[in-house]
Design a protein around this motif. Structure first.
Motif, PDB file in Angstrom:
ATOM      1  N   SER A  11      36.381  43.688  28.259  1.00 40.78           N
ATOM      2  CA  SER A  11      36.028  45.007  27.907  1.00 40.78           C
ATOM      3  C   SER A  11      35.779  46.009  28.735  1.00 40.78           C
ATOM      4  CB  SER A  11      34.501  44.882  27.051  1.00 40.78           C
ATOM      5  OG  SER A  11      33.697  44.491  27.885  1.00 40.78           O
ATOM      6  N   ASP A  12      35.724  45.547  30.207  1.00 37.76           N
ATOM      7  CA  ASP A  12      35.574  46.671  31.172  1.00 37.76           C
ATOM      8  C   ASP A  12      37.034  46.829  31.559  1.00 37.76           C
ATOM      9  OD1 ASP A  12      35.352  47.648  33.931  1.00 37.76           O
ATOM     10  OD2 ASP A  12      33.526  46.988  34.079  1.00 37.76           O
ATOM     11  N   ASP A  13      37.676  47.856  31.411  1.00 36.54           N
ATOM     12  CA  ASP A  13      38.942  48.254  31.722  1.00 36.54           C
ATOM     13  C   ASP A  13      39.378  48.244  33.258  1.00 36.54           C
ATOM     14  OD1 ASP A  13      39.636  48.580  29.001  1.00 36.54           O
ATOM     15  OD2 ASP A  13      39.296  50.584  28.722  1.00 36.54           O
ATOM     16  N   GLU A  14      38.398  48.741  34.041  1.00 36.92           N
ATOM     17  CA  GLU A  14      38.725  48.696  35.393  1.00 36.92           C
ATOM     18  C   GLU A  14      38.682  47.333  36.051  1.00 36.92           C
ATOM     19  OE1 GLU A  14      36.559  50.867  39.411  1.00 36.92           O
ATOM     20  OE2 GLU A  14      36.085  51.590  37.438  1.00 36.92           O
ATOM     21  N   ALA A  15      37.659  46.734  35.585  1.00 37.61           N
ATOM     22  CA  ALA A  15      37.775  45.162  36.195  1.00 37.61           C
ATOM     23  C   ALA A  15      38.812  44.457  35.722  1.00 37.61           C
ATOM     24  CB  ALA A  15      36.457  44.412  35.664  1.00 37.61           C
TER      25      ALA A  15
ATOM     26  N   ASP B   7      33.192  42.389  41.974  1.00 36.31           N
ATOM     27  CA  ASP B   7      32.633  40.922  41.354  1.00 36.31           C
ATOM     28  C   ASP B   7      33.103  40.787  40.000  1.00 36.31           C
ATOM     29  OD1 ASP B   7      31.550  40.563  43.985  1.00 36.31           O
ATOM     30  OD2 ASP B   7      29.445  41.438  43.266  1.00 36.31           O
ATOM     31  N   LYS B   8      32.836  41.852  39.201  1.00 37.08           N
ATOM     32  CA  LYS B   8      33.425  41.886  37.855  1.00 37.08           C
ATOM     33  C   LYS B   8      34.862  41.362  37.407  1.00 37.08           C
ATOM     34  CE  LYS B   8      30.166  45.379  35.692  1.00 37.08           C
ATOM     35  NZ  LYS B   8      30.001  46.492  34.890  1.00 37.08           N
ATOM     36  N   ALA B   9      35.757  41.921  38.557  1.00 36.04           N
ATOM     37  CA  ALA B   9      37.221  41.554  38.463  1.00 36.04           C
ATOM     38  C   ALA B   9      37.284  40.038  38.888  1.00 36.04           C
ATOM     39  CB  ALA B   9      38.084  42.195  39.344  1.00 36.04           C
ATOM     40  N   ARG B  10      36.571  39.570  39.758  1.00 36.50           N
ATOM     41  CA  ARG B  10      36.619  37.999  40.172  1.00 36.50           C
ATOM     42  C   ARG B  10      35.978  37.099  39.080  1.00 36.50           C
ATOM     43  NH1 ARG B  10      34.655  37.901  46.394  1.00 36.50           N
ATOM     44  NH2 ARG B  10      36.298  39.179  47.353  1.00 36.50           N
ATOM     45  N   ARG B  11      34.970  37.555  38.649  1.00 35.86           N
ATOM     46  CA  ARG B  11      34.316  36.588  37.319  1.00 35.86           C
ATOM     47  C   ARG B  11      35.583  36.720  36.324  1.00 35.86           C
ATOM     48  NH1 ARG B  11      29.551  39.317  38.477  1.00 35.86           N
ATOM     49  NH2 ARG B  11      29.852  40.879  36.823  1.00 35.86           N
ATOM     50  N   LEU B  12      36.265  37.649  35.984  1.00 32.99           N
ATOM     51  CA  LEU B  12      37.171  37.479  34.964  1.00 32.99           C
ATOM     52  C   LEU B  12      38.425  36.757  35.358  1.00 32.99           C
ATOM     53  CD1 LEU B  12      38.362  38.276  32.361  1.00 32.99           C
ATOM     54  CD2 LEU B  12      39.390  40.540  33.254  1.00 32.99           C
ATOM     55  N   VAL B  13      38.787  36.772  36.640  1.00 35.44           N
ATOM     56  CA  VAL B  13      39.894  35.951  37.299  1.00 35.44           C
ATOM     57  C   VAL B  13      39.488  34.406  37.158  1.00 35.44           C
ATOM     58  CG1 VAL B  13      41.167  35.241  39.254  1.00 35.44           C
ATOM     59  CG2 VAL B  13      41.104  37.589  38.617  1.00 35.44           C
ATOM     60  N   THR B  14      38.336  34.350  37.518  1.00 36.05           N
ATOM     61  CA  THR B  14      37.699  32.972  37.495  1.00 36.05           C
ATOM     62  C   THR B  14      37.616  32.450  35.967  1.00 36.05           C
ATOM     63  OG1 THR B  14      36.239  33.293  39.527  1.00 36.05           O
ATOM     64  CG2 THR B  14      35.696  31.456  37.984  1.00 36.05           C
ATOM     65  N   PHE B  15      37.132  33.054  35.241  1.00 33.61           N
ATOM     66  CA  PHE B  15      37.397  32.755  33.611  1.00 33.61           C
ATOM     67  C   PHE B  15      38.759  32.506  33.328  1.00 33.61           C
ATOM     68  CE2 PHE B  15      37.998  34.306  29.191  1.00 33.61           C
ATOM     69  CZ  PHE B  15      37.025  33.353  28.706  1.00 33.61           C
ATOM     70  N   TYR B  16      39.648  33.344  33.749  1.00 33.44           N
ATOM     71  CA  TYR B  16      41.092  32.938  33.157  1.00 33.44           C
ATOM     72  C   TYR B  16      41.401  31.586  33.711  1.00 33.44           C
ATOM     73  CZ  TYR B  16      41.951  37.850  31.760  1.00 33.44           C
ATOM     74  OH  TYR B  16      41.977  38.864  31.066  1.00 33.44           O
ATOM     75  N   LEU B  17      41.146  31.155  34.840  1.00 30.12           N
ATOM     76  CA  LEU B  17      41.736  30.193  35.788  1.00 30.12           C
ATOM     77  C   LEU B  17      40.858  28.856  35.357  1.00 30.12           C
ATOM     78  CD1 LEU B  17      42.495  31.625  39.383  1.00 30.12           C
ATOM     79  CD2 LEU B  17      44.359  30.911  37.468  1.00 30.12           C
ATOM     80  N   VAL B  18      39.636  28.794  35.432  1.00 29.02           N
ATOM     81  CA  VAL B  18      38.721  27.743  35.319  1.00 29.02           C
ATOM     82  C   VAL B  18      38.373  27.610  33.898  1.00 29.02           C
ATOM     83  CG1 VAL B  18      36.483  26.838  36.496  1.00 29.02           C
ATOM     84  CG2 VAL B  18      38.026  28.136  37.965  1.00 29.02           C
TER      85      VAL B  18
ATOM     86  N   LYS C  44      44.935  43.305  41.966  1.00 25.52           N
ATOM     87  CA  LYS C  44      44.564  43.503  43.265  1.00 25.52           C
ATOM     88  C   LYS C  44      44.399  41.935  43.664  1.00 25.52           C
ATOM     89  CE  LYS C  44      41.900  47.755  43.367  1.00 25.52           C
ATOM     90  NZ  LYS C  44      40.563  48.348  43.837  1.00 25.52           N
ATOM     91  N   PRO C  45      44.454  41.842  45.176  1.00 26.85           N
ATOM     92  CA  PRO C  45      44.401  40.472  45.796  1.00 26.85           C
ATOM     93  C   PRO C  45      43.065  39.978  45.799  1.00 26.85           C
ATOM     94  CG  PRO C  45      45.616  42.046  47.177  1.00 26.85           C
ATOM     95  CD  PRO C  45      45.020  42.987  46.026  1.00 26.85           C
ATOM     96  N   TRP C  46      42.460  38.915  45.822  1.00 26.26           N
ATOM     97  CA  TRP C  46      41.364  38.319  45.582  1.00 26.26           C
ATOM     98  C   TRP C  46      40.254  38.991  46.392  1.00 26.26           C
ATOM     99  CZ3 TRP C  46      38.584  35.306  42.335  1.00 26.26           C
ATOM    100  CH2 TRP C  46      37.393  34.852  42.603  1.00 26.26           C
ATOM    101  N   ARG C  47      40.150  39.333  47.455  1.00 22.98           N
ATOM    102  CA  ARG C  47      39.299  39.942  48.257  1.00 22.98           C
ATOM    103  C   ARG C  47      39.219  41.424  48.551  1.00 22.98           C
ATOM    104  NH1 ARG C  47      39.331  36.476  54.225  1.00 22.98           N
ATOM    105  NH2 ARG C  47      39.421  34.341  53.069  1.00 22.98           N
ATOM    106  N   GLU C  48      40.021  42.061  47.554  1.00 23.83           N
ATOM    107  CA  GLU C  48      39.758  43.452  47.218  1.00 23.83           C
ATOM    108  C   GLU C  48      39.292  43.686  45.884  1.00 23.83           C
ATOM    109  OE1 GLU C  48      43.468  45.523  47.910  1.00 23.83           O
ATOM    110  OE2 GLU C  48      43.637  44.773  50.049  1.00 23.83           O
ATOM    111  N   MET C  49      38.887  42.551  44.981  1.00 21.27           N
ATOM    112  CA  MET C  49      38.339  42.837  43.633  1.00 21.27           C
ATOM    113  C   MET C  49      37.054  42.791  43.895  1.00 21.27           C
ATOM    114  SD  MET C  49      40.372  39.655  41.606  1.00 21.27           S
ATOM    115  CE  MET C  49      42.003  39.168  41.708  1.00 21.27           C
TER     116      MET C  49
END
Length: 484
Positions: free
Chosen positions: A337-341, A355-366, A348-353
């Motif tokens: 729901s957070d469009d920016e994240a 915390d919200k974006a990282r949580r979303l990526v982790t949810f996708y992968l794990v 973006k690369p992982w290190r430029e994301m």
């Protein structure tokens, strides 16, 4: 004359409605005599003694503050006092530890044990804290504190007794102060039983080795790396380097070390080996949540670097799962729901994301993180179930026959294993030095050796394992390749 007969009436037994009066335990008198004897001796030599109320006795009877030349020193020690013949042993005396082991070993103030022999009137002492810490380093569990018969404290020896105890207090207090200062510097909080070692390299940069008691891995904190914790075990430490790196370059996890740093780290691992085993009398260690989160983040970053397409495949798999799983669909909707994240996660690369974006990526992968016992090595303690599992099994390093070719030509380029992609054409040397081409069918981050790269060649059954820095020659492609 009238005879008056005297009637004898039995006297009724007295009944106390509140019950019988309490009895004094048989052990109290010798213990009381022991406390009095020690207190009298210490006060006769102008030391300050505070007796602990019997109802608040949790393994300590006296708090003693030492004086010097009539002035209070501020050096305080706790003393457990025992009296009577029951504490005698063939080789001296023994004081049972009971359930006081952790408080005597890890408290802010060291604890002594003193035994009073009623037959000789002698007072004999031992440093309980010192014995417990020494046993812990040796991987032993003490049941009693040994008190030697020649370790006496009386009018003749009290000056030596006070000097020895004060010297120990100084070192004990100094270690605690240093540990607290290191914790403040690194932004962490060390436990009283943790092993903490400090090193300053030739550039003035601080390194801290941190081993929690009973935890199957250690933590390396490096000031030059922003104190980001590197959770490692001996299996992640390569003091002589590993393939793909310059010869002899030490590495621990992802941290490249100097030779001096590597020697220090090797000594730390060796000295803390006993501490990675749980003590019998210690309570179960809680899972290190920070270590778990850092481990998952590191593995996710590695997966994206080695297999950039994994994110797209995982999102597709998630869409299939949410079509039939309402709870999972609700979680996905909330995180997206957070469009920016959401935009960051896809671009973006992982290190430029954030915390919200990282949580979303982790949810996708794990899909799931399975947690084992804290005593296990970190790669076994935290097992990641990926939403898109690896395509096949792994041979491992030992099964490799031959090696990657690095023979250059105008149509070849040198790349590291972490840069290989599906469809690449690489070249391989047999054990006899013969070269042949091989096609890359799949690339993924190793499950058996996290941090390594697995490459499936020519649609074979299992993938070969390589360190990320190992070099290959790859046929130059006519079309630009996707970068991680």
């Amino acid at each position: 004359m009238t005879n008056l007969s005297r009637t004898t009436c039995p006297v009724a037994a007295h009944h106390d409605p509140e019950g019988p009066l309490p009895k004094v335990p048989d052990s109290r008198r010798p213990d009381r005599a022991a406390v009095n004897a020690l207190r009298t001796l210490l006060e006769r030599h102008n030391h300050i003694v505070q007796e602990v109320d019997g109802q608040n006795d949790f393994g300590e009877d006296l708090h003693v503050t030492f004086t010097a030349d009539g002035e209070v020193t501020g050096d305080l020690v706790k003393i457990q006092v025992k009296g009577g013949r029951s504490w005698r042993r063939v080789d001296g005396y023994a004081v049972p530890i009971g359930d006081h082991g952790r408080t005597w070993a890890d408290g802010n103030i060291p604890v002594l044990c003193v035994v009073h022999d009623p037959d000789t009137g002698g007072l004999h002492w031992a440093n309980a804290t010192k014995q417990l810490l020494s046993a812990r380093r040796a991987g032993e569990v003490l049941k009693t504190i040994t008190v030697r018969p020649d370790q006496k404290v009386d009018d003749d020896s009290i000056a030596d007794f006070v000097a020895e105890v004060r010297h120990y207090l100084s070192r004990y207090r100094g270690n605690r102060i240093i540990q607290a200062q290191l914790g403040e510097m690194a932004g962490v909080e060390f436990g009283p039983s943790d092993i903490v070692q400090h090193h300053v390299n030739v550039f003035g940069e601080d390194l801290i080795f941190w081993q929690r008691r009973g935890e199957g891995f250690a933590t390396l904190l490096h000031g030059d790396l922003g104190w980001y914790p590197e959770h490692i075990g001996p299996e992640h430490f390569h003091p002589n380097g590993r393939p793909g790196l310059p010869s002899g370059m030490p590495i621990a996890g992802d941290a490249i070390l100097s030779m001096a740093e590597a020697q220090w780290l090797a000594a730390c691992f060796d000295a803390a080996q006993w501490a990675r085993e749980p003590a019998v009398d210690d309570p179960p260690l809680h899972v290190n949540i920070d270590a778990r989160d850092n481990y998952v983040a590191k593995r996710v970053e590695g997966r994206l670097r080695i297999d950039p397409d994994a994110l797209t495949r995982s999102i597709q798999e998630l869409r299939t799962e949410t079509a039939t799983d309402r709870d999972l669909a609700a979680i996905a909707t909330k995180l997206e729901s957070d469009d920016e994240a959401h935009a960051e996660a896809l671009s973006k690369p992982w290190r430029e994301m954030s915390d919200k974006a990282r949580r979303l990526v982790t949810f996708y992968l794990v899909e799931e993180v399975r947690v084992g016992s804290p005593v296990l090595p970190i790669d076994e303690q935290f097992r990641i179930v990926w939403r898109c599992p690896r395509p096949t099994g792994e041979y491992g390093f030992t099964a490799r026959v031959g090696q990657p070719s690095t023979r250059r030509s105008s149509r070849r380029e040198i790349v590291s294993a972490v840069k290989l992609r599906r469809g690449d054409r690489i070249y391989w040397l047999s054990r006899h030095g013969n070269e042949r081409g091989r096609d890359v069918s799949a690339v993924w981050d190793s499950e058996d050796t996290p941090g390594a790269v697995c490459v499936l060649f020519d649609q074979l059954t299992l993938g070969d394992t390589f360190w990320p820095e190992e070099k290959f020659v790859r046929k130059v492609s006519a079309t630009p390749r996707e970068t991680a």
